[in-house]
Write a protein that holds these residues in place. Structure first.
Motif, PDB file in Angstrom:
ATOM      1  N   GLY A 270      11.953 -17.472   8.662  1.00 17.17           N
ATOM      2  CA  GLY A 270      12.083 -18.473   9.718  1.00 17.17           C
ATOM      3  C   GLY A 270      11.413 -19.778   9.352  1.00 17.17           C
ATOM      4  O   GLY A 270      11.933 -20.865   9.665  1.00 17.17           O
ATOM      5  N   SER A 271      10.271 -19.705   8.702  1.00 15.02           N
ATOM      6  CA  SER A 271       9.591 -20.945   8.294  1.00 15.02           C
ATOM      7  C   SER A 271      10.402 -21.698   7.256  1.00 15.02           C
ATOM      8  O   SER A 271      10.394 -22.926   7.222  1.00 15.02           O
ATOM      9  N   TRP A 272      11.124 -20.986   6.393  1.00 14.70           N
ATOM     10  CA  TRP A 272      11.972 -21.658   5.406  1.00 14.70           C
ATOM     11  C   TRP A 272      13.113 -22.410   6.082  1.00 14.70           C
ATOM     12  O   TRP A 272      13.666 -23.348   5.515  1.00 14.70           O
ATOM     13  N   ALA A 273      13.466 -21.961   7.311  1.00 12.74           N
ATOM     14  CA  ALA A 273      14.504 -22.643   8.093  1.00 12.74           C
ATOM     15  C   ALA A 273      13.886 -23.657   9.058  1.00 12.74           C
ATOM     16  O   ALA A 273      14.532 -24.071  10.014  1.00 12.74           O
ATOM     17  N   TYR A 274      12.620 -24.042   8.799  1.00 17.35           N
ATOM     18  CA  TYR A 274      11.887 -25.032   9.602  1.00 17.35           C
ATOM     19  C   TYR A 274      11.685 -24.535  11.047  1.00 17.35           C
ATOM     20  O   TYR A 274      11.739 -25.310  11.995  1.00 17.35           O
ATOM     21  N   GLN A 275      11.411 -23.237  11.216  1.00 12.56           N
ATOM     22  CA  GLN A 275      11.152 -22.663  12.537  1.00 12.56           C
ATOM     23  C   GLN A 275       9.706 -22.191  12.624  1.00 12.56           C
ATOM     24  O   GLN A 275       9.161 -21.631  11.676  1.00 12.56           O
ATOM     25  N   ASN A 276       9.083 -22.423  13.798  1.00 14.06           N
ATOM     26  CA  ASN A 276       7.725 -21.945  14.089  1.00 14.06           C
ATOM     27  C   ASN A 276       6.713 -22.428  13.040  1.00 14.06           C
ATOM     28  O   ASN A 276       5.891 -21.661  12.538  1.00 14.06           O
ATOM     29  N   LEU A 277       6.784 -23.708  12.724  1.00 10.04           N
ATOM     30  CA  LEU A 277       5.848 -24.291  11.767  1.00 10.04           C
ATOM     31  C   LEU A 277       4.630 -24.844  12.498  1.00 10.04           C
ATOM     32  O   LEU A 277       4.662 -25.102  13.690  1.00 10.04           O
ATOM     33  N   GLY A 278       3.558 -25.035  11.761  1.00 11.81           N
ATOM     34  CA  GLY A 278       2.380 -25.679  12.319  1.00 11.81           C
ATOM     35  C   GLY A 278       1.098 -24.914  12.133  1.00 11.81           C
ATOM     36  O   GLY A 278       0.011 -25.495  12.221  1.00 11.81           O
ATOM     37  N   SER A 279       1.166 -23.608  11.867  1.00 10.22           N
ATOM     38  CA  SER A 279      -0.062 -22.845  11.649  1.00 10.22           C
ATOM     39  C   SER A 279      -0.655 -23.104  10.267  1.00 10.22           C
ATOM     40  O   SER A 279      -1.788 -22.701   9.990  1.00 10.22           O
ATOM     41  N   ALA A 280       0.118 -23.754   9.378  1.00 10.91           N
ATOM     42  CA  ALA A 280      -0.398 -24.193   8.080  1.00 10.91           C
ATOM     43  C   ALA A 280       0.077 -25.615   7.848  1.00 10.91           C
ATOM     44  O   ALA A 280       1.153 -26.015   8.305  1.00 10.91           O
ATOM     45  N   TYR A 281      -0.758 -26.388   7.122  1.00 10.14           N
ATOM     46  CA  TYR A 281      -0.465 -27.798   6.926  1.00 10.14           C
ATOM     47  C   TYR A 281      -0.955 -28.198   5.540  1.00 10.14           C
ATOM     48  O   TYR A 281      -2.155 -28.157   5.255  1.00 10.14           O
ATOM     49  N   ALA A 282      -0.012 -28.497   4.648  1.00  9.48           N
ATOM     50  CA  ALA A 282      -0.392 -28.958   3.305  1.00  9.48           C
ATOM     51  C   ALA A 282      -0.957 -30.364   3.404  1.00  9.48           C
ATOM     52  O   ALA A 282      -0.334 -31.260   3.969  1.00  9.48           O
ATOM     53  N   LEU A 283      -2.151 -30.546   2.866  1.00  8.08           N
ATOM     54  CA  LEU A 283      -2.836 -31.827   2.979  1.00  8.08           C
ATOM     55  C   LEU A 283      -2.238 -32.858   2.025  1.00  8.08           C
ATOM     56  O   LEU A 283      -1.905 -32.526   0.879  1.00  8.08           O
ATOM     57  N   PRO A 284      -2.090 -34.092   2.479  1.00  7.87           N
ATOM     58  CA  PRO A 284      -1.706 -35.157   1.530  1.00  7.87           C
ATOM     59  C   PRO A 284      -2.823 -35.331   0.514  1.00  7.87           C
ATOM     60  O   PRO A 284      -4.004 -35.337   0.862  1.00  7.87           O
ATOM     61  N   LEU A 285      -2.449 -35.442  -0.734  1.00  6.33           N
ATOM     62  CA  LEU A 285      -3.444 -35.469  -1.801  1.00  6.33           C
ATOM     63  C   LEU A 285      -3.095 -36.551  -2.801  1.00  6.33           C
ATOM     64  O   LEU A 285      -1.946 -36.645  -3.251  1.00  6.33           O
ATOM     65  N   TYR A 286      -4.068 -37.380  -3.117  1.00 12.48           N
ATOM     66  CA  TYR A 286      -3.915 -38.358  -4.197  1.00 12.48           C
ATOM     67  C   TYR A 286      -5.050 -38.114  -5.183  1.00 12.48           C
ATOM     68  O   TYR A 286      -6.228 -38.197  -4.821  1.00 12.48           O
ATOM     69  N   ASN A 287      -4.695 -37.804  -6.400  1.00  7.61           N
ATOM     70  CA  ASN A 287      -5.686 -37.471  -7.418  1.00  7.61           C
ATOM     71  C   ASN A 287      -5.494 -38.397  -8.607  1.00  7.61           C
ATOM     72  O   ASN A 287      -4.395 -38.499  -9.156  1.00  7.61           O
TER      73      ASN A 287
END
Length: 368
Positions: A270-287
C-alpha cells in the motif's frame, strides 16, 4: 596553499613555453645556411613530430557501478507511537537506527566520444560519456531484508592539456592539467528495508537523489623511451576534489515485525501505491566534501606494430587507498581509420561509487 600551487604551475608552463621558442646558436647557423641556399624563402615541410595530429573517436559499450548511499529518516515507533529522529544520531555515530542504506549494483550501457589534437609539444583532449544504469540491491536475502527497483543516469566530462618539454635525448618533462567531472541522478522505487537494530520495516514509494564530483588534477611526469616502440611516463599528481550529494525528502511508512518478517506485508504494498504514508519521513540531506590529495601514476604506450597501439594509465591514491586503471587497444586498418577498444576501473575516492566499464568504436586520425 592551493592557489600558490596553481600559480606556480601556470608560471612554469608559461616559462617553458617561452624558453622553448628560443633557437640554439647552432640551429641559428643552420637556419642562416638554409636561408642562403634557399633565397626564395620557401619553408621546408615540418617533420611528422612537428605537425598536428587530430583524433576523433565515438564508442558504445557497457558499464557496472556499485554504490552505497546512506539516507537518514524520521519514523514513528509502532510500539510506543513516539516519533524518533535518530537519523541525527546515526550521522553522529550515536546509534545505528533511523537510517537506511541502499547498497546497489547496476548494469547499463554507455556512449562516449573523444576529440584530441597533439604535436610534439602540446596535447589537448576532451571526452564525453553518458551512462544509463538499471540497479538492484547488492545484497539478496538474509537479514536485514531489502528490496527496490532503481535506475541511475550519469554524465562524465574529461578534459586534459599536456605540455612536453624535451630535457635530453632520453627524457622529456610533461606538465599536465586535467579536469574530471561526473554527475549522477538516482531514483529508487518501491523501497523496503528492515532496520539494523529493532527489525522495524520501513518502506518508501520513491527516494530521489543526485550527486556531482569534480576533480582538478595537476601532474608532472618524465617521459622516456627504453626502446623505439615503448613510451614510459611515471608521474606525480596533485588533486583538488569536490563532491556533493543531495537527497530529496519523501514520505514513507514503518511497521513492526513478526518472526523477523513484516507483520503486515499488504501495508508495504500500500505504501508503494502512496497509501497510508507519514509514519516515516526521509530527511532532505545535502552533503558536501572537499579533499586535497596527491597521487602517483604510470602511463605506457606500446606500439609493437604500426597497426597496433596499446595505451595504459594506472593511478594510485595512497591517501584514500583507491586505484584508477584505464587502458585501450587501437587497431589501424588504414593510416586514417581504425577501431579502439577501451576499458576503465575506478575505485571510490570521495564518493561511494565503484565504476567499471568498456567501450568500442571507430577512430579517425589525420595529420596536417
Amino acid at each position: 596553499m592551493k592557489y600558490l600551487i596553481y600559480f606556480l604551475l601556470s608560471l612554469t608552463l608559461v616559462t617553458f613555453s617561452i624558453f622553448s621558442q628560443d633557437v640554439p646558436k647552432e640551429n641559428k647557423e643552420k637556419l642562416a645556411t638554409l636561408s642562403n641556399d634557399n633565397p626564395s624563402g620557401n619553408d621546408t615541410k615540418p617533420s611528422e613530430q612537428e605537425r598536428w595530429r587530430l583524433v576523433l573517436y565515438a564508442g558504445y559499450g557497457g558499464a557496472n557501478i556499485q554504490n552505497n548511499p546512506n539516507i537518514p529518516f524520521v519514523y514513528r515507533d509502532p510500539n510506543s507511537g513516539l516519533i524518533n529522529n535518530t537519523g541525527v544520531g546515526r550521522r553522529t555515530g550515536l546509534t545505528n537506527t533511523g537510517s537506511t542504506n541502499f547498497p546497489s549494483t547496476g548494469f547499463g550501457n554507455n556512449q562516449g566520444s573523444l576529440i584530441s589534437l597533439s604535436n610534439d609539444k602540446w596535447f589537448f583532449s576532451y571526452g564525453y560519456t553518458s551512462i544509463q544504469f538499471n540497479m538492484n540491491p547488492a545484497q539478496n536475502g538474509g537479514i536485514p531484508l531489502q528490496s527496490f527497483q532503481a535506475e541511475s543516469n550519469h554524465v562524465i566530462h574529461n578534459a586534459r592539456i599536456d605540455y612536453n618539454q624535451k630535457i635530453s635525448d632520453l627524457f622529456t618533462a610533461v606538465f599536465s592539467i586535467r579536469q574530471f567531472t561526473r554527475s549522477g541522478n538516482y531514483q529508487w522505487e518501491n523501497v523496503m528495508e528492515s532496520t539494523n537494530v529493532n527489525n522495524y520495516y520501513v518502506s518508501f514509494p520513491k527516494v530521489e537523489a543526485n550527486d556531482k564530483m569534480t576533480i582538478n588534477m595537476f601532474s608532472l611526469g618524465f617521459k622516456f623511451n627504453p626502446f623505439a616502440s615503448l613510451e614510459v611516463e611515471p608521474y606525480l599528481q596533485y588533486s583538488d576534489a569536490r563532491f556533493y550529494a543531495n537527497v530529496f525528502s519523501t514520505l514513507g511508512a514503518v511497521q513492526n515485525h513478526s518472526n523477523f518478517l513484516p507483520s503486515d506485508p499488504a501495508a508495504i504494498i500500500g505504501s508503494w501505491a502512496y497509501q497510508n504514508l507519514g509514519s516515516a519521513y526521509a530527511l532532505p540531506l545535502y552533503n558536501s566534501i572537499a579533499k586535497d590529495f596527491g597521487n602517483v601514476g604510470l602511463r605506457l604506450q606500446y606500439t609493437p606494430f604500426r597497426f597496433l597501439i596499446i595505451r595504459t594509465d594506472v593511478r594510485r591514491n595512497p591517501i584514500l587507498a583507491a586505484w584508477e586503471v584505464r587502458g585501450s587497444l587501437t587497431f589501424m586498418f588504414h593510416q586514417n581509420f581504425g577501431v579502439t577498444l577501451g576499458g576503465v576501473y575506478a575505485e571510490p575516492e570521495i564518493n561511494p561509487l565503484n565504476l567499471r566499464g568498456w567501450e568500442i568504436g571507430p577512430t579517425y586520425t589525420y595529420l596536417f
